[in-house]
Write a protein that holds these residues in place. Structure first.
Motif, PDB file in Angstrom:
ATOM      1  N   PHE A 187      -0.296  10.496  -5.823  1.00  0.00           N
ATOM      2  CA  PHE A 187      -1.352   8.719  -5.899  1.00  0.00           C
ATOM      3  C   PHE A 187      -1.233   7.751  -5.005  1.00  0.00           C
ATOM      4  CE2 PHE A 187       0.742   8.664 -10.393  1.00  0.00           C
ATOM      5  CZ  PHE A 187      -0.775   9.095 -11.004  1.00  0.00           C
ATOM      6  N   THR A 188      -2.018   7.446  -4.682  1.00  0.00           N
ATOM      7  CA  THR A 188      -2.766   6.369  -3.293  1.00  0.00           C
ATOM      8  C   THR A 188      -3.628   4.804  -3.626  1.00  0.00           C
ATOM      9  OG1 THR A 188      -3.431   8.900  -1.586  1.00  0.00           O
ATOM     10  CG2 THR A 188      -4.280   6.605  -1.285  1.00  0.00           C
ATOM     11  N   GLY A 189      -2.950   3.387  -2.829  1.00  0.00           N
ATOM     12  CA  GLY A 189      -3.305   2.652  -3.837  1.00  0.00           C
ATOM     13  C   GLY A 189      -2.704   1.734  -3.341  1.00  0.00           C
ATOM     14  N   LYS A 190      -3.150   0.587  -4.372  1.00  0.00           N
ATOM     15  CA  LYS A 190      -2.226  -0.859  -3.827  1.00  0.00           C
ATOM     16  C   LYS A 190      -1.444  -1.323  -5.163  1.00  0.00           C
ATOM     17  CE  LYS A 190      -5.146  -2.316  -0.410  1.00  0.00           C
ATOM     18  NZ  LYS A 190      -5.861  -3.490  -0.113  1.00  0.00           N
ATOM     19  N   MET A 191      -0.384  -2.051  -4.891  1.00  0.00           N
ATOM     20  CA  MET A 191       0.527  -1.976  -5.905  1.00  0.00           C
ATOM     21  C   MET A 191       1.379  -3.320  -5.576  1.00  0.00           C
ATOM     22  SD  MET A 191       3.958  -0.015  -6.029  1.00  0.00           S
ATOM     23  CE  MET A 191       5.075   0.596  -4.947  1.00  0.00           C
ATOM     24  N   TRP A 192       0.897  -4.779  -6.123  1.00  0.00           N
ATOM     25  CA  TRP A 192       1.546  -5.987  -7.031  1.00  0.00           C
ATOM     26  C   TRP A 192       3.057  -6.170  -7.057  1.00  0.00           C
ATOM     27  CZ3 TRP A 192      -3.053  -4.327  -6.192  1.00  0.00           C
ATOM     28  CH2 TRP A 192      -4.140  -4.413  -5.353  1.00  0.00           C
ATOM     29  N   ILE A 193       4.209  -6.286  -6.577  1.00  0.00           N
ATOM     30  CA  ILE A 193       5.004  -7.086  -7.184  1.00  0.00           C
ATOM     31  C   ILE A 193       5.543  -8.550  -6.877  1.00  0.00           C
ATOM     32  CG2 ILE A 193       7.594  -6.546  -6.655  1.00  0.00           C
ATOM     33  CD1 ILE A 193       5.889  -3.736  -7.134  1.00  0.00           C
ATOM     34  N   ASP A 194       6.340  -9.119  -7.844  1.00  0.00           N
ATOM     35  CA  ASP A 194       6.284  -9.876  -8.071  1.00  0.00           C
ATOM     36  C   ASP A 194       7.740 -10.569  -7.207  1.00  0.00           C
ATOM     37  OD1 ASP A 194       7.776 -12.429  -9.199  1.00  0.00           O
ATOM     38  OD2 ASP A 194       6.554 -12.037 -10.599  1.00  0.00           O
ATOM     39  N   THR A 195       7.127 -11.596  -6.181  1.00  0.00           N
ATOM     40  CA  THR A 195       8.183 -11.648  -5.542  1.00  0.00           C
ATOM     41  C   THR A 195       9.672 -12.136  -5.921  1.00  0.00           C
ATOM     42  OG1 THR A 195       7.392 -14.140  -5.154  1.00  0.00           O
ATOM     43  CG2 THR A 195       6.575 -11.717  -3.558  1.00  0.00           C
ATOM     44  N   GLU A 209       0.887  -1.070   0.076  1.00  0.00           N
ATOM     45  CA  GLU A 209       0.100   0.223  -0.586  1.00  0.00           C
ATOM     46  C   GLU A 209       0.896   1.239  -0.119  1.00  0.00           C
ATOM     47  OE1 GLU A 209      -3.159   0.166   2.906  1.00  0.00           O
ATOM     48  OE2 GLU A 209      -3.253  -2.040   2.775  1.00  0.00           O
ATOM     49  N   PHE A 210       0.438   2.307  -0.913  1.00  0.00           N
ATOM     50  CA  PHE A 210       1.179   3.833  -1.512  1.00  0.00           C
ATOM     51  C   PHE A 210       0.759   4.353  -0.709  1.00  0.00           C
ATOM     52  CE2 PHE A 210       0.227   2.136  -5.243  1.00  0.00           C
ATOM     53  CZ  PHE A 210       0.004   3.067  -5.612  1.00  0.00           C
ATOM     54  N   ASP A 211       1.005   5.814   0.058  1.00  0.00           N
ATOM     55  CA  ASP A 211      -0.085   7.132   0.559  1.00  0.00           C
ATOM     56  C   ASP A 211       1.258   8.496   0.294  1.00  0.00           C
ATOM     57  OD1 ASP A 211      -2.418   5.742   1.522  1.00  0.00           O
ATOM     58  OD2 ASP A 211      -1.007   4.934   2.532  1.00  0.00           O
ATOM     59  N   PRO A 212       0.115   9.175   0.163  1.00  0.00           N
ATOM     60  CA  PRO A 212       1.303  10.461  -0.051  1.00  0.00           C
ATOM     61  C   PRO A 212       1.828  10.624   1.065  1.00  0.00           C
ATOM     62  CG  PRO A 212      -1.116  11.169  -0.278  1.00  0.00           C
ATOM     63  CD  PRO A 212      -0.782   9.536  -0.128  1.00  0.00           C
ATOM     64  N   LYS A 213       2.784  11.138   1.210  1.00  0.00           N
ATOM     65  CA  LYS A 213       2.917  11.995   2.399  1.00  0.00           C
ATOM     66  C   LYS A 213       2.337  13.098   2.630  1.00  0.00           C
ATOM     67  CE  LYS A 213       7.541  10.464   3.008  1.00  0.00           C
ATOM     68  NZ  LYS A 213       9.782  10.529   3.125  1.00  0.00           N
ATOM     69  N   ARG A 214       2.701  14.503   1.624  1.00  0.00           N
ATOM     70  CA  ARG A 214       1.986  15.106   1.380  1.00  0.00           C
ATOM     71  C   ARG A 214       0.286  14.940   0.533  1.00  0.00           C
ATOM     72  NH1 ARG A 214       6.859  15.966   1.712  1.00  0.00           N
ATOM     73  NH2 ARG A 214       7.223  16.106  -0.393  1.00  0.00           N
ATOM     74  N   VAL A 215      -0.738  15.512   0.739  1.00  0.00           N
ATOM     75  CA  VAL A 215      -1.742  15.450   0.341  1.00  0.00           C
ATOM     76  C   VAL A 215      -1.787  15.880  -1.157  1.00  0.00           C
ATOM     77  CG1 VAL A 215      -3.568  13.927   1.790  1.00  0.00           C
ATOM     78  CG2 VAL A 215      -3.362  16.805   1.594  1.00  0.00           C
ATOM     79  N   GLN A 216      -1.169  17.287  -0.718  1.00  0.00           N
ATOM     80  CA  GLN A 216      -1.460  18.833  -1.535  1.00  0.00           C
ATOM     81  C   GLN A 216      -0.283  18.518  -3.063  1.00  0.00           C
ATOM     82  OE1 GLN A 216      -0.415  18.578   0.776  1.00  0.00           O
ATOM     83  NE2 GLN A 216       1.651  20.461   1.139  1.00  0.00           N
ATOM     84  N   ASP A 217       0.509  17.442  -2.992  1.00  0.00           N
ATOM     85  CA  ASP A 217       1.510  16.947  -3.719  1.00  0.00           C
ATOM     86  C   ASP A 217       0.632  16.052  -4.615  1.00  0.00           C
ATOM     87  OD1 ASP A 217       3.390  18.269  -2.125  1.00  0.00           O
ATOM     88  OD2 ASP A 217       4.820  16.584  -1.757  1.00  0.00           O
TER      89      ASP A 217
END
Length: 242
Positions: A86-94, A75-83
């Motif tokens: 994106f906000t969301g999720k990603m799936w990375i091959d292990t 999951e990823f969230d912005p450090k500063r919402v005004q920048d």
């Protein structure tokens, strides 16, 4: 070669409000491996680009399997919402750490004209040469009310790609060729679409098509589209096609 084209909607004719608002933005092949992903004239920092560290917070939430590939769910969230992020999720091959899928959204804080929210979902497919390319891309764009007495709009788009050809370079002259459009490209042909679509239309797609046919000629809908046209173009044309 464009064999067939079929556009259905309210205000999506050539030169219409929606056509001017989104232009060719939605037809782009968005590449999250780039440092920036463009949306409506603005560059948003990719969560897997070189500048991730200063813009995002990450959380490893799970390990799951997607199409036979064991993946980290991040999951990823912005450090500063005004920048512009994106906000969301990603799936990375292990095993090879490739991006397999990403669900990303842009909120109103991005300050995009007329845009309330953007959602993009992308599924990538591994090619025979090892590279991963976007196989399915889905968009949802929520357009806010243009004026106090007008309606908002919701745009959905689905792009499907297959039969990728990689590592077969073309001469430079190849890219100078203009797109070719078949003479009967705009002629309705339901049988063509049944055979050409990679995936059949969902129940929601069929319902949306039916609703569009029902509302296109409702007087209040015509009025909303006319108002939107005037806001964008600054004048009322002699004819508005819906």
């Amino acid at each position: 070669m464009i064999e067939k084209t079929n556009v259905k909607g309210v205000g999506v004719h050539d030169g219409g409000f929606i056509s001017q608002l989104v232009g060719g933005n939605l037809l782009a092949n968005y590449n999250f491996y780039d440092n920036y992903v463009p949306f409506f004239g603005k560059d948003f920092t990719s969560p897997i680009g070189d500048n991730w560290k200063g813009n995002y917070k990450y959380f490893l939430s799970d390990t799951t399997e997607i199409d036979g590939h064991p993946c980290y769910e991040v999951e990823f969230d912005p450090k500063r919402v005004q920048d512009l992020v994106f906000t969301g999720k990603m799936w990375i091959d292990t095993t090879n750490f490739a991006l397999v899928q990403i669900d990303a959204s842009v909120g109103k804080g991005a300050n995009l004209n007329f845009i309330e929210k953007i959602k993009i979902q992308q599924e990538l497919e591994r090619t025979s040469e090892g590279a991963w390319l976007p196989a399915k891309t889905r968009f949802l764009i929520d357009i806010e009310q243009i004026t106090k007495n007008s309606a908002g709009m919701l745009l959905k788009m689905y792009i499907s790609n297959r039969n990728f050809v990689v590592n077969q370079p073309k001469p430079l002259s190849f890219y100078d060729l203009a797109s070719e459009i078949a003479e009967d490209a705009k002629e309705p042909d339901p049988n063509f679409w049944k055979a050409a679509r990679f995936d059949s239309l969902s129940k929601q797609d069929l319902l949306a098509s039916s609703l569009i046919d029902s509302v296109r000629n409702i007087p209040v809908v015509k009025t909303y589209v006319e108002v939107a046209e005037i806001v964008v173009s600054g004048y009322k044309g002699s004819e508005i096609l819906i």
